[in-house]
Design a protein around this motif. Structure first.
Motif, PDB file in Angstrom:
ATOM      1  N   ASN A  96       0.818  -1.312   0.008  1.00  0.00           N
ATOM      2  CA  ASN A  96      -0.018   0.039   0.180  1.00  0.00           C
ATOM      3  C   ASN A  96       0.822   1.357   0.008  1.00  0.00           C
ATOM      4  O   ASN A  96       0.300   2.278  -0.506  1.00  0.00           O
ATOM      5  CB  ASN A  96      -0.976   0.227   1.047  1.00  0.00           C
ATOM      6  CG  ASN A  96      -1.929  -1.052   1.130  1.00  0.00           C
ATOM      7  OD1 ASN A  96      -2.777  -1.077   0.195  1.00  0.00           O
ATOM      8  ND2 ASN A  96      -1.999  -1.668   2.152  1.00  0.00           N
ATOM      9  N   ARG A  97       1.862   1.058   0.593  1.00  0.00           N
ATOM     10  CA  ARG A  97       2.881   2.422   0.801  1.00  0.00           C
ATOM     11  C   ARG A  97       4.279   1.982   1.023  1.00  0.00           C
ATOM     12  O   ARG A  97       4.423   0.921   1.375  1.00  0.00           O
ATOM     13  CB  ARG A  97       2.185   3.155   2.007  1.00  0.00           C
ATOM     14  CG  ARG A  97       2.862   4.443   2.283  1.00  0.00           C
ATOM     15  CD  ARG A  97       2.061   5.296   3.280  1.00  0.00           C
ATOM     16  NE  ARG A  97       2.592   4.784   4.579  1.00  0.00           N
ATOM     17  CZ  ARG A  97       1.875   4.777   5.792  1.00  0.00           C
ATOM     18  NH1 ARG A  97       0.685   4.630   5.613  1.00  0.00           N
ATOM     19  NH2 ARG A  97       2.478   4.290   6.933  1.00  0.00           N
ATOM     20  N   ILE A  98       4.934   2.859   0.556  1.00  0.00           N
ATOM     21  CA  ILE A  98       6.580   2.805   0.738  1.00  0.00           C
ATOM     22  C   ILE A  98       7.145   4.199   1.051  1.00  0.00           C
ATOM     23  O   ILE A  98       6.645   5.278   0.445  1.00  0.00           O
ATOM     24  CB  ILE A  98       7.211   2.344  -0.710  1.00  0.00           C
ATOM     25  CG1 ILE A  98       6.679   1.127  -1.265  1.00  0.00           C
ATOM     26  CG2 ILE A  98       8.845   2.289  -0.429  1.00  0.00           C
ATOM     27  CD1 ILE A  98       7.434   0.612  -2.673  1.00  0.00           C
ATOM     28  N   GLU A  99       7.894   4.213   2.019  1.00  0.00           N
ATOM     29  CA  GLU A  99       8.416   5.353   2.575  1.00  0.00           C
ATOM     30  C   GLU A  99       9.865   5.106   2.568  1.00  0.00           C
ATOM     31  O   GLU A  99      10.336   3.997   3.101  1.00  0.00           O
ATOM     32  CB  GLU A  99       7.803   5.370   4.150  1.00  0.00           C
ATOM     33  CG  GLU A  99       6.746   5.915   4.279  1.00  0.00           C
ATOM     34  CD  GLU A  99       6.039   6.281   5.673  1.00  0.00           C
ATOM     35  OE1 GLU A  99       4.671   6.490   5.732  1.00  0.00           O
ATOM     36  OE2 GLU A  99       6.940   6.011   6.646  1.00  0.00           O
ATOM     37  N   ARG A 100      10.948   5.937   2.091  1.00  0.00           N
ATOM     38  CA  ARG A 100      11.995   5.961   1.917  1.00  0.00           C
ATOM     39  C   ARG A 100      12.723   6.781   2.791  1.00  0.00           C
ATOM     40  O   ARG A 100      12.441   8.021   2.762  1.00  0.00           O
ATOM     41  CB  ARG A 100      12.504   5.907   0.495  1.00  0.00           C
ATOM     42  CG  ARG A 100      13.704   5.852   0.089  1.00  0.00           C
ATOM     43  CD  ARG A 100      14.101   6.270  -1.363  1.00  0.00           C
ATOM     44  NE  ARG A 100      13.532   7.258  -1.734  1.00  0.00           N
ATOM     45  CZ  ARG A 100      14.154   8.735  -1.471  1.00  0.00           C
ATOM     46  NH1 ARG A 100      15.077   8.915  -0.799  1.00  0.00           N
ATOM     47  NH2 ARG A 100      13.581   9.739  -2.143  1.00  0.00           N
ATOM     48  N   PHE A 132       8.002  -0.770   4.283  1.00  0.00           N
ATOM     49  CA  PHE A 132       6.998  -1.284   3.191  1.00  0.00           C
ATOM     50  C   PHE A 132       5.795  -1.451   4.138  1.00  0.00           C
ATOM     51  O   PHE A 132       5.835  -2.185   5.191  1.00  0.00           O
ATOM     52  CB  PHE A 132       7.413  -2.615   2.491  1.00  0.00           C
ATOM     53  CG  PHE A 132       8.289  -2.414   1.165  1.00  0.00           C
ATOM     54  CD1 PHE A 132       7.659  -2.184  -0.008  1.00  0.00           C
ATOM     55  CD2 PHE A 132       9.620  -2.266   1.542  1.00  0.00           C
ATOM     56  CE1 PHE A 132       8.881  -2.163  -1.063  1.00  0.00           C
ATOM     57  CE2 PHE A 132      10.562  -2.205   0.627  1.00  0.00           C
ATOM     58  CZ  PHE A 132       9.992  -1.998  -0.588  1.00  0.00           C
ATOM     59  N   TYR A 133       4.376  -1.090   3.537  1.00  0.00           N
ATOM     60  CA  TYR A 133       3.560  -1.376   4.204  1.00  0.00           C
ATOM     61  C   TYR A 133       2.265  -2.282   3.494  1.00  0.00           C
ATOM     62  O   TYR A 133       2.395  -1.865   2.390  1.00  0.00           O
ATOM     63  CB  TYR A 133       2.789  -0.133   4.616  1.00  0.00           C
ATOM     64  CG  TYR A 133       3.361   0.835   5.717  1.00  0.00           C
ATOM     65  CD1 TYR A 133       3.165   0.827   6.990  1.00  0.00           C
ATOM     66  CD2 TYR A 133       4.419   1.737   5.123  1.00  0.00           C
ATOM     67  CE1 TYR A 133       3.856   1.499   7.679  1.00  0.00           C
ATOM     68  CE2 TYR A 133       5.056   2.408   6.115  1.00  0.00           C
ATOM     69  CZ  TYR A 133       4.716   2.419   7.443  1.00  0.00           C
ATOM     70  OH  TYR A 133       5.796   2.933   8.177  1.00  0.00           O
ATOM     71  N   TYR A 134       1.885  -3.401   3.991  1.00  0.00           N
ATOM     72  CA  TYR A 134       1.225  -4.319   3.192  1.00  0.00           C
ATOM     73  C   TYR A 134      -0.306  -4.708   3.814  1.00  0.00           C
ATOM     74  O   TYR A 134      -0.512  -4.539   5.020  1.00  0.00           O
ATOM     75  CB  TYR A 134       1.707  -5.769   3.118  1.00  0.00           C
ATOM     76  CG  TYR A 134       3.301  -5.790   3.042  1.00  0.00           C
ATOM     77  CD1 TYR A 134       3.915  -5.964   1.944  1.00  0.00           C
ATOM     78  CD2 TYR A 134       4.057  -5.131   4.065  1.00  0.00           C
ATOM     79  CE1 TYR A 134       5.146  -5.894   1.741  1.00  0.00           C
ATOM     80  CE2 TYR A 134       5.650  -5.144   4.202  1.00  0.00           C
ATOM     81  CZ  TYR A 134       6.073  -5.818   2.750  1.00  0.00           C
ATOM     82  OH  TYR A 134       7.488  -5.749   2.615  1.00  0.00           O
TER      83      TYR A 134
END
Length: 158
Positions: free
Chosen positions: A105-109, A116-118
């Motif tokens: 759903n989302r990736i934050e770098r 990673f959010y799943y």
């Protein structure tokens, strides 16, 4: 797509699924679909808890591949993304022969790490089976944390 969450029960004001909301806010949703195999289950016909980690890895690898990153080559060049932290909230059990979707759903770098959010969702019922988070750190061959390479940065910023 409506993903039925455990918190939906008794919440008449609930509207929409987490995957939809996250996708709209972050401009992407990437998912893979797999079928639960017999060897992934326990004696109770439910998926063994550690199998969810394998599915998260599969989703990350396919996400990178779909964006032109060959992870084997990435490692040959001396870069490794290693899991530093993982969290899984199990809401409902997946069972043998279920068709499931593993959704990023989302990736934050950040400079040396990526989060990673799943969601792991039952394919036909759209019931949320688990939600998860992984934090990976980029390291070199000696195990020292290093900056994520530019090519990877642009893909993780998608």
């Amino acid at each position: 797509m409506h993903i039925e969450k455990a918190s939906d029960k008794g919440n008449p004001g609930y509207a929409g699924g987490f995957a939809e909301a996250s996708a709209a806010a972050n401009h992407f949703t990437k998912s893979i679909t797999t079928r639960v195999r017999y060897q992934e289950t326990d004696k109770g016909n439910r998926v063994y808890h550690a199998q969810y980690l394998v599915w998260l890895d599969m989703a990350r690898t396919e996400y990178l591949r779909s964006h032109g990153i060959d992870y084997a080559r990435f490692e040959e060049e001396g870069y490794f993304l290693v899991v530093k932290k993982v969290e899984v909230d199990y809401h409902f059990p997946a069972q043998f022969d279920d068709l499931i979707d593993i959704v990023i759903n989302r990736i934050e770098r950040q400079k040396i790490r990526v989060d990673f959010y799943y969601d792991i969702v039952h394919n036909s019922s759209k019931k949320l089976l688990a939600s998860a988070y992984t934090q990976l750190v980029c390291i070199n061959k000696k195990g020292k944390p290093i900056k994520i390479p530019e090519k990877m940065i642009s893909i993780l910023s998608d």
